[in-house]
Structure formats: structure tokens, C-alpha cells
Design an enzyme around this catalytic site. Sequence first.
Site, PDB file in Angstrom:
ATOM      1  N   ASN A  41       4.915   4.961   9.218  1.00  0.00           N
ATOM      2  CA  ASN A  41       5.733   3.579   9.571  1.00  0.00           C
ATOM      3  C   ASN A  41       5.494   2.528   8.273  1.00  0.00           C
ATOM      4  O   ASN A  41       6.499   1.755   9.083  1.00  0.00           O
ATOM      5  CB  ASN A  41       6.061   3.648  10.901  1.00  0.00           C
ATOM      6  CG  ASN A  41       6.933   3.866  11.996  1.00  0.00           C
ATOM      7  OD1 ASN A  41       5.879   5.289  12.631  1.00  0.00           O
ATOM      8  ND2 ASN A  41       7.811   3.971  12.157  1.00  0.00           N
ATOM      9  N   SER A  42       4.110   2.491   7.783  1.00  0.00           N
ATOM     10  CA  SER A  42       4.475   1.731   6.642  1.00  0.00           C
ATOM     11  C   SER A  42       5.592   1.262   6.105  1.00  0.00           C
ATOM     12  O   SER A  42       6.123   2.414   5.869  1.00  0.00           O
ATOM     13  CB  SER A  42       2.966   1.625   6.300  1.00  0.00           C
ATOM     14  OG  SER A  42       2.115   1.788   6.907  1.00  0.00           O
ATOM     15  N   HIS A  57       0.719  -1.064   0.195  1.00  0.00           N
ATOM     16  CA  HIS A  57       0.029   0.164  -0.112  1.00  0.00           C
ATOM     17  C   HIS A  57       1.055   1.208   0.168  1.00  0.00           C
ATOM     18  O   HIS A  57       0.388   2.461  -0.292  1.00  0.00           O
ATOM     19  CB  HIS A  57      -0.615   0.631   1.171  1.00  0.00           C
ATOM     20  CG  HIS A  57      -0.481   0.743   2.284  1.00  0.00           C
ATOM     21  ND1 HIS A  57       0.026  -0.954   3.376  1.00  0.00           N
ATOM     22  CD2 HIS A  57       0.159   1.815   3.150  1.00  0.00           C
ATOM     23  CE1 HIS A  57       0.641  -0.052   4.340  1.00  0.00           C
ATOM     24  NE2 HIS A  57       0.590   0.776   4.349  1.00  0.00           N
ATOM     25  N   ASP A  66       0.118  -7.424   1.398  1.00  0.00           N
ATOM     26  CA  ASP A  66       0.310  -6.487   1.758  1.00  0.00           C
ATOM     27  C   ASP A  66       1.511  -5.801   1.729  1.00  0.00           C
ATOM     28  O   ASP A  66       2.715  -5.073   2.250  1.00  0.00           O
ATOM     29  CB  ASP A  66      -0.513  -5.724   3.089  1.00  0.00           C
ATOM     30  CG  ASP A  66       0.220  -3.734   2.658  1.00  0.00           C
ATOM     31  OD1 ASP A  66       0.110  -3.737   1.639  1.00  0.00           O
ATOM     32  OD2 ASP A  66       0.089  -3.457   4.139  1.00  0.00           O
ATOM     33  N   GLY A  79      -8.010 -26.716  -2.753  1.00  0.00           N
ATOM     34  CA  GLY A  79      -9.325 -25.639  -3.433  1.00  0.00           C
ATOM     35  C   GLY A  79     -10.432 -26.919  -2.356  1.00  0.00           C
ATOM     36  O   GLY A  79     -11.644 -27.787  -2.713  1.00  0.00           O
TER      37      GLY A  79
END
Length: 470
Positions: free
Chosen positions: A191-192, A88, A118, A248
Site C-alpha cells: 500500500n506504500s 522507499h 519519503d 539555523g
Amino acid sequence: MVGPASVADLADRLSNAVVNISTSQKVEGTEPSPGPAVPKLEAPDGSPLQDFFNDLLQGNGDDDAQRVQSLGSGFVIDPSGIVVTNNHVIQDADEITVNFADGTKLDAKIVGIDPKTDLAVLKVEPKAPLAAVAFGDSDKVRIGDWVMAIGNPFGLGGTVTVGIVSARGRNINAGPYDNFIQTDAAINRGNSGGPLFDMYGDVVGINTAIISPTGGSIGIGFSIPALLAQNVVSQLREFGEMRRGWLGLRLQAVTDDIAEGLGLPNVRGALVAGIVPRGPADNGQIKVGDVVTRFDGRDVATSRDLPRIVAETPVGKAVDIAVLRKTAVDRPVETVNVQVTLGRLEDGEKEVASAEQPPKDTATVDPAPLPDAATLGMRFSDMTPELKSRYELADELSGVVVTDVAPQSAAADKGIEAGTVVKEIAQEAVTTADDARTKLAKLRTDGRRNALMLMADKAGDLRFVVVPID
């Protein structure tokens, strides 16, 4: 609580491997773009810091298009220029710049991204080998261990904060593989993508999310465990994409009621509520109602754990799976060992999506009340072409149709609606309305408190429902 005497030496050793990541994206439109969400910052008149604050809070751009900028963090894992951050942080960016502690700025290219966890891997071209850090073993991290975060909060690069591991295995509904480390080390916007270090200087997590009503740290931050990140980063570097294992299965959580209904020894494992047609597990070995307890030598505690464990397993591997299965109604559950060769999740998702059929263009009419007495707040009917049309049921669906549900009944409380199809009651197949009523009556006579029912929606997707009898 007494913390470490000092983390100065550790911070000095690691800071050069932690980077700031700035991105820009050209956005068409005449409305000005809001600046980053930061607290009000002020400086004395004439202070050189005032220009910095003004630049941080105000956007620049012309009337026809604006260049939106954002800031994040990352860290170098390979001296040749491999940088890890959050997806992100760099999502939809036109330009990505990696800023180093010595003031060097390098343009970055995307090696690969994985929205499910992410994570993103970037590549820069340095003139000399870069300072780098290594992943540690996040499974060895204990609640109460000291950890240190270094990052770029609110654009203030090279910020060091210290705290402890507050919890492990957190699920915050951010993605299908949530297994976060929770920490009270101060983590804020910017900080991400930055690293969470243990006291040995190893990266045990990647800071990715916070819970905060204000946008600032309140001591609840979340990091992606290093072992999960390592597998993702390795595949992105090797393939530029993810190649996850795929079993599956459609899974359901094992609750106390379901465990009692199935006769399980404890509330553990992943309940098989459906098998994807033509998927890896569609080989007759795993059955609906099985509870997966071990996969490839690893224990499966919950239905949330199994998809992550499967995803971390190589595509094409033949894995041993232990399931709990009731082989006969009057016998206790037994452990059955099966083997399945894994497919690739990304291929499976495409196949499942292409197999989905649009809803039928048929009119829905309100069902007329049926003459039979309601059982557990439900009225049942045999499957007929008219009911399939009325409720838009899949052609291949069989079982008993629920045609009416009394408000505020036990069935209504469990989310059962008219048009639901009952496939099994107490793990015995039902094919007619009389079957359903007879089996429910027997459960009541036998003194059972709950009825375990396998039900299908109009598309045929299955789930187990436990309906109280009294």
C-alpha cells in the site's frame, strides 16, 4: 459505529487514477534473494491461481546475479503522466514500471525524490490523458472522519479499504518532519505510496507506514498529510530537488521543568539551545534561551513543529518571529519580535558538515577527584588548557567544567557527564567554579526546587538541563 452506506461510487470514480508500481534491481551475488514477506497462500490443486501464488512467493534469477522485485502503490495527479509515490518504493531501482487499472504498463522516469518526507515524483508518457485525482486540505481532516485507501497490498492491485482518521500529528521517528495522519483503514505491505481519500474523493494523505508485529494490518497505519506532500511535490516538479527554508537554530523541547525555570506562562514553543555560526539566525536578534512562539504568522506549539514550518517557507523570505525572552533576571519574560531572512536548508547542511572538525588525537586520562565539595552531585573546575586537552574540548569553549559526577545523583540522572561545560545557571553566565557553586547555593536559599543550567558538550553544542536541587 455506522459507516457510510456505500463507497462503491467513490471507489469506481477514483480507482483508475490509482496505480501499481513495480520496480526491479539487479543484485550481484550467489545467495538467493528472499521473496516478499507475505502470509502463506494456498490454492486448490489445479487452480489457475496457484501459478500466481508461486510467482509471488518465489524469486527468479541466475547464479551470478538476481533481479530483486518489489511492489508498491501510487496515484496520478496530472493527466499528462505525473505520478506520486513513496521514495522507499522506488529507491535504488534500476527499472520502474507503472501499471494501470486497464492493464496498461508504462516505464517511468524519476522527476525528483525527497528522502526526508519519503516522497517521490515519477513521469510516464501516456498516449492519451490519464485519469487523475487532486490533493485536498488535510488540515480540515478531523479525528473520526471516514477515509478510504486504494492500493496494491501484497501485489493484489486495486484493493479498497475504509476506516476513520484515528489521530493527527503523529510522530513515529520516521523523519525530521513527521506529522502523520493515523488511520485504521487496512494498510498492508504494497500500500506504500497509495492515496488516502476523504469522502469527497480528494487525496488527504499518502500511505507510507504501519505499526505491525506481523507485517499485516492491525489497524495502525500512517499517511503523509496532503498539505505537506503538495509543497514537496510542487518543488520536485519545478526544480527536481527540494529547496527548504533554513533558520539555523538548534532547538530543544520545552518541558514542564524548563518552562518553570524560564518563567514561561505555559509549556509551548521551541527553545533555542544554539545558533549555527554564519547561519540565517546568526544576526544577533535571536538569543540562546529564547522560546519561539510564532513564525511567519503561524503558532509554534512544540520544538518539533518549527523545523517543518520553516522548511515549508520559501528560501530568501524575510519572516517575522515572536520569541519569549527574559530581558532581566528579576523581570518576567517578554514577547520580543525579530526578523530573519531564511537561507536554504540544503546549503546549510553542507556548510555545517564541512565545518565539523575531526576529534583531536589526544589521550584521555581519568580525572583526579578535586577537593571542593560536590554540588548537586557535580564537582566544578575553572576552565584550563589542561582540562581542554583532557576532555578534548573545543578551543573556543568557555565556562565551568564538570570534572566529576556522582553515580545515582540528580546530575547523573539528567545525563550530565565529566567534561560537560556549564555556560549559564538560572540564565546568568558563569565563568568560574566559585560562580557556579555560589549561584546554586543561592537558588537553594531562595527555595528554588530546580536549577536551570545551559550546558555544552565537547564540540560546543548547547542544551538546557533542569537539575532538581533537593
